[in-house]
Motif scaffolding. Sequence first.
Motif, PDB file in Angstrom:
ATOM      1  N   ALA A   1     -42.759  38.315  80.649  1.00  0.00           N
ATOM      2  CA  ALA A   1     -42.930  39.635  81.295  1.00  0.00           C
ATOM      3  C   ALA A   1     -44.356  39.723  81.394  1.00  0.00           C
ATOM      4  N   GLN A   2     -44.960  40.300  82.627  1.00  0.00           N
ATOM      5  CA  GLN A   2     -46.365  40.483  83.015  1.00  0.00           C
ATOM      6  C   GLN A   2     -46.767  41.751  82.506  1.00  0.00           C
ATOM      7  N   VAL A   3     -47.492  42.131  81.625  1.00  0.00           N
ATOM      8  CA  VAL A   3     -48.113  43.533  81.281  1.00  0.00           C
ATOM      9  C   VAL A   3     -49.517  43.837  81.879  1.00  0.00           C
ATOM     10  N   VAL A   4     -49.825  45.172  81.913  1.00  0.00           N
ATOM     11  CA  VAL A   4     -51.097  45.619  82.567  1.00  0.00           C
ATOM     12  C   VAL A   4     -51.957  45.344  81.298  1.00  0.00           C
ATOM     13  N   THR A   5     -52.875  44.565  81.687  1.00  0.00           N
ATOM     14  CA  THR A   5     -53.938  44.254  80.518  1.00  0.00           C
ATOM     15  C   THR A   5     -55.381  44.945  80.784  1.00  0.00           C
ATOM     16  N   LYS A   6     -55.546  45.509  82.063  1.00  0.00           N
ATOM     17  CA  LYS A   6     -56.636  46.302  82.411  1.00  0.00           C
ATOM     18  C   LYS A   6     -56.275  47.356  83.505  1.00  0.00           C
ATOM     19  N   GLY A   7     -56.585  48.515  83.199  1.00  0.00           N
ATOM     20  CA  GLY A   7     -56.399  49.663  84.228  1.00  0.00           C
ATOM     21  C   GLY A   7     -55.049  50.501  83.809  1.00  0.00           C
ATOM     22  N   ALA A   8     -54.456  50.077  82.483  1.00  0.00           N
ATOM     23  CA  ALA A   8     -53.318  50.892  82.063  1.00  0.00           C
ATOM     24  C   ALA A   8     -53.400  52.343  82.067  1.00  0.00           C
ATOM     25  N   PHE A   9     -54.705  52.945  81.736  1.00  0.00           N
ATOM     26  CA  PHE A   9     -54.994  54.260  81.711  1.00  0.00           C
ATOM     27  C   PHE A   9     -54.609  54.950  83.066  1.00  0.00           C
TER      28      PHE A   9
END
Length: 399
Positions: A377-385
């Motif tokens: 799975a790919q997760v949001v590592t930058k910009g999650a906010f």
Amino acid sequence: MKKYFVYPLLFVVLFCSCGTGKTDQPEQPDTHETGDAHEEDPNIAELTDEQVKTIGIQLGAIEEKQLTSALKTNGVLRVPNQNKAAINSLYSGVIRSLLVQPGNFVKKGQAIATVANPDFIQVQSELIGVRSKIQLAELEVNRQRELNKGNAGALKNLQSAESELRTLRTMQSTLSQQVRLMGVNPDRLADGKLVSVLSITSPISGVVSNVAVKMGSYVDLSTVVAEVVDNSSLHLDLFVYEKDLPKLKNNQTIHFAITNNAVKEYDAKIFSLGSSFEGASKAVTVHAMVEGDKTGLIDGMNVTAVISLEKATVPAVPAEAIVNVAGQDYIFVKVQDSAVHKGEEGMIRFERVAVAKGGSDIGYTEITTLKEVAANAQVVTKGAFFVSAKMTNTEGHSH
């Protein structure tokens, strides 16, 4: 007769026009019955390719990182009782002078106050008198021995003189000890200089934490004149729950700060693990010695501490990949299958997945997902906010 035909005719016209109006309008699908309308998933956020590029969202994986895990706990600063002193006067009297105030550092044996009482002179006078009697008693013992050698004296007189000398010497020893407790050197009384004002001294080195009397106060054996604390032996009492106790051992490093003033961080090392529970809390006390600078630390302060544990390889993501919403932590996982949005090309969907956070180190935070996530799975590592803000904004406009 005309009026009898008007109303039936009007009724027929109205009926036909109503029926015709209904059939002339195109039928609207009933979304409630057919179920064709799409109901949005509250845990899905949708962004266009352009939005993703503008925000600067970056994707990554849940990595296996070797992190130094940590345990957060609370505690209190303590000074052992052997490093605290409540100073009393050994003799009753009136405070003549106070030589310290709270915050002063004093050395062991340093005078902190003086107390006056005319009765002090009596013990010293008795000691001087006993010394004179001892001199006479020694002369009498020597005389009786000489007489006994020449068979001119009775043996019982010699024994009586020796007994008197022993009694006087015992009395001298007792009075000398009393005078020493007053802080007076008995040997200095030989010239007849008696002391009526005695010094009250500190039994330990440390900082004066309290002065309990005033000038002219009457004190006795039960009166606390001042209190001194030796902060060099300051240590932490931390409260750790039973489940976390096996993770701890001696010499582990602790970083802590004052709970109400977390400006400065201090260090400590564990030197003892408690062996009993504190009341009904099922918490065990862990003792740690404070190291380095102790400026600003006072006995009784509440602290918040982080205990460094062993390194472990755990699933982790960058700290900024985690967002908190209403007290729950989440990450955003890219949805691979977007089949339900066939006509919406260029849309990227992210699913909000709840996680439990663990320790943090080197910019990464350990996580445990509260639902199964694919290994690739790919997760949001930058910009999650920003993704979370987009979801919140969408929820606020849904009906």
